[in-house]
Design a protein around this motif. Structure first.
Motif, mmCIF file in Angstrom:
data_model
loop_
_atom_site.group_PDB
_atom_site.id
_atom_site.type_symbol
_atom_site.label_atom_id
_atom_site.label_comp_id
_atom_site.label_asym_id
_atom_site.label_seq_id
_atom_site.Cartn_x
_atom_site.Cartn_y
_atom_site.Cartn_z
ATOM 1 N N ARG A 235 0.464 -1.093 0.067
ATOM 2 C CA ARG A 235 0.018 0.287 -0.065
ATOM 3 C C ARG A 235 1.257 1.692 0.112
ATOM 4 O O ARG A 235 2.044 0.968 0.344
ATOM 5 C CB ARG A 235 -0.941 -0.169 0.944
ATOM 6 C CG ARG A 235 -0.493 0.481 2.758
ATOM 7 C CD ARG A 235 -1.438 0.399 4.065
ATOM 8 N NE ARG A 235 -1.225 0.031 4.997
ATOM 9 C CZ ARG A 235 -0.817 0.659 6.082
ATOM 10 N NH1 ARG A 235 -1.668 1.554 5.936
ATOM 11 N NH2 ARG A 235 -0.145 0.487 6.862
ATOM 12 N N THR A 236 0.450 2.763 -0.386
ATOM 13 C CA THR A 236 1.193 3.271 -0.507
ATOM 14 C C THR A 236 0.763 4.610 1.179
ATOM 15 O O THR A 236 -0.666 4.844 1.459
ATOM 16 C CB THR A 236 1.232 4.094 -1.781
ATOM 17 O OG1 THR A 236 0.663 3.214 -2.941
ATOM 18 C CG2 THR A 236 1.644 5.337 -2.358
ATOM 19 N N ILE A 237 1.633 5.328 1.393
ATOM 20 C CA ILE A 237 1.466 6.331 3.119
ATOM 21 C C ILE A 237 1.003 7.566 1.978
ATOM 22 O O ILE A 237 2.440 7.870 1.702
ATOM 23 C CB ILE A 237 1.148 5.684 3.721
ATOM 24 C CG1 ILE A 237 1.219 3.987 4.144
ATOM 25 C CG2 ILE A 237 0.990 6.655 4.390
ATOM 26 C CD1 ILE A 237 1.304 4.023 5.663
ATOM 27 N N GLU A 238 0.461 8.558 1.362
ATOM 28 C CA GLU A 238 0.623 9.675 1.043
ATOM 29 C C GLU A 238 1.333 10.337 2.063
ATOM 30 O O GLU A 238 1.050 10.517 3.063
ATOM 31 C CB GLU A 238 -0.686 10.495 0.493
ATOM 32 C CG GLU A 238 -1.314 9.407 -1.068
ATOM 33 C CD GLU A 238 0.338 9.652 -2.185
ATOM 34 O OE1 GLU A 238 -0.148 11.312 -1.501
ATOM 35 O OE2 GLU A 238 0.169 9.004 -2.666
ATOM 36 N N PRO A 239 2.502 11.563 1.842
ATOM 37 C CA PRO A 239 2.848 12.109 3.100
ATOM 38 C C PRO A 239 1.795 13.438 2.922
ATOM 39 O O PRO A 239 0.417 13.856 2.334
ATOM 40 C CB PRO A 239 4.263 12.713 2.438
ATOM 41 C CG PRO A 239 3.870 12.916 0.711
ATOM 42 C CD PRO A 239 3.062 11.243 0.750
#
Ligand SMILES: Cc1cc2nc3c(=O)[nH]c(=O)nc-3n(C[C@H](O)[C@H](O)[C@H](O)COP(=O)(O)OP(=O)(O)OC[C@H]3O[C@@H](n4cnc5c(N)ncnc54)[C@H](O)[C@@H]3O)c2cc1C
Length: 316
Positions: free
Chosen positions: A184-188
């Motif tokens: 999964r990708t965690i947005e800054p």
């Protein structure tokens, strides 16, 4: 001599400009040396994105899991291509992704890495890369060995190509082990302000002493119509978010006015602000390096000067 291999980086909408810049130069070098130019792209849209590029051949690696950068998966895939194609030059943009990928591939295939290139020129049958070293203090000219090299090129070195072509298109799908897939990708965190767009920056360094004094900078920024930025120790201490950091590992800024309060001017800081139109340094140490690049400097105590300036600007 092998071809020029140009690595295309995916952005939010299509390839990033810094990759299109590589096409401009890659094509020129290939033409001069009478070798072929190949562009390689990753992800499910790779084929449609690559098929009109003005190069001789494109390699589209269409695995959907490669649409986003994964260091190991990209390194493995690109290394295999480099081993097979044996390019003379592998050109990668010197972006966050490119610096990581370029170094990884160079080490994996045992080729030299020439990083931070801002020029690549042909001298006879040789290619000479100019690399910015020691935070831009020196320019090193490096003859690319005949056995080839990986070059990471600074964004903005050339203009992005707007040409199109009809290259030979090779479509590949590669084996990516499950351990090399993004879960999964965690947005800054979205930053509150973009310091790269501000005309006036009130930048504070360790001389601010503590978070309780930041109000002085914020009030001054408000009175003068600017925003607050900072040096790295201020971010490391957790007093301001990373989005406000100026310098090598932060943002590069070019405001009309950069006021450096309590910042010594380390090379890593200067790298991000030295091109500001007007630099005013406030530092109790007259020998601080920031004084060397400041247009104006004063050795008064910043904690006294900031509220006094604010008061004057407010007309109080
Ligand atoms: C790989 C790497 C990347 C880095 N990236 C960055 C980066 O992106 N940005 C960055 O900033 N740094 C970066 N650094 C850190 C950099 O090397 C310096 O350590 C840092 O810039 C120093 O910050 P400073 O000037 O605030 O602190 P200091 O060097 O401690 O300087 C504080 C200054 O404040 C002055 N001062 C103190 N009190 C007052 C007062 N009351 N009034 C006026 N002046 C006062 C002092 O005379 C001193 O000159 C990086 C370092 C490395 C190794």
């Amino acid at each position: 001599m092998g071809p020029i291999l140009i690595v295309m980086e995916n952005g939010a909408s299509g390839f990033v400009d810094s990759s299109k810049e590589l096409i401009t130069k890659g094509r020129e070098i290939a033409k001069n040396l009478e070798i072929s130019s190949i562009a390689v792209g990753f992800g499910q849209d790779a084929e449609s994105q690559l098929k009109n590029l003005p190069v001789d051949r494109v390699i589209a690696i269409t695995n959907p899991e490669l649409s986003q950068y994964h260091p190991l998966a990209y390194e493995k895939t690109l290394s295999e291509i480099v081993k097979k194609e044996e390019p003379y030059l592998t050109l990668v943009a010197n972006t966050t992704m490119g610096m990581d990928l370029g170094a990884g591939v160079a080490s994996s295939v045992s080729l030299p890495l020439i990083a931070y290139c801002n020029q690549v020129a042909i001298a006879g049958q040789e290619v000479v890369a100019t690399s910015s070293v020691f935070a831009g203090k020196l320019m090193a000219e490096i003859v690319v060995p005949k056995s080839g090299a990986v070059l990471t090129v600074m964004p903005g070195a050339w203009s992005a190509t707007e040409d199109s072509g009809s290259p030979q298109v090779d479509v590949l799908s590669v084996d990516i082990p499950p351990s090399m897939r993004i879960l999964r990708t965690i947005e800054p965190e979205k930053s509150d302000v973009d310091i790269t767009k501000a005309d006036i920056l009130i930048s504070v360094g360790r001389g601010i002493e503590g978070p309780e004094n930041l109000t002085l900078a914020e009030e001054l920024a408000e009175a003068i119509g600017g925003v607050v930025s900072c040096s790295r120790p201020v971010v490391d201490a957790g007093w301001l978010p990373k989005s406000r950091q100026v310098g090598k590992s932060g943002q590069t800024v070019k405001p009309k006015l950069y006021m450096a309060f309590g910042i010594s001017g380390a090379p890593e800081h200067q790298q991000g602000m030295k091109d500001a139109d007007l630099i005013i340094a406030v530092n109790t140490d007259e020998n601080a390096s920031i004084m060397d690049i400041a247009h104006f400097g004063t050795t008064v105590d910043m904690l006294e000067l900031m509220p006094a300036l604010t008061e004057r600007l407010r007309g109080e």
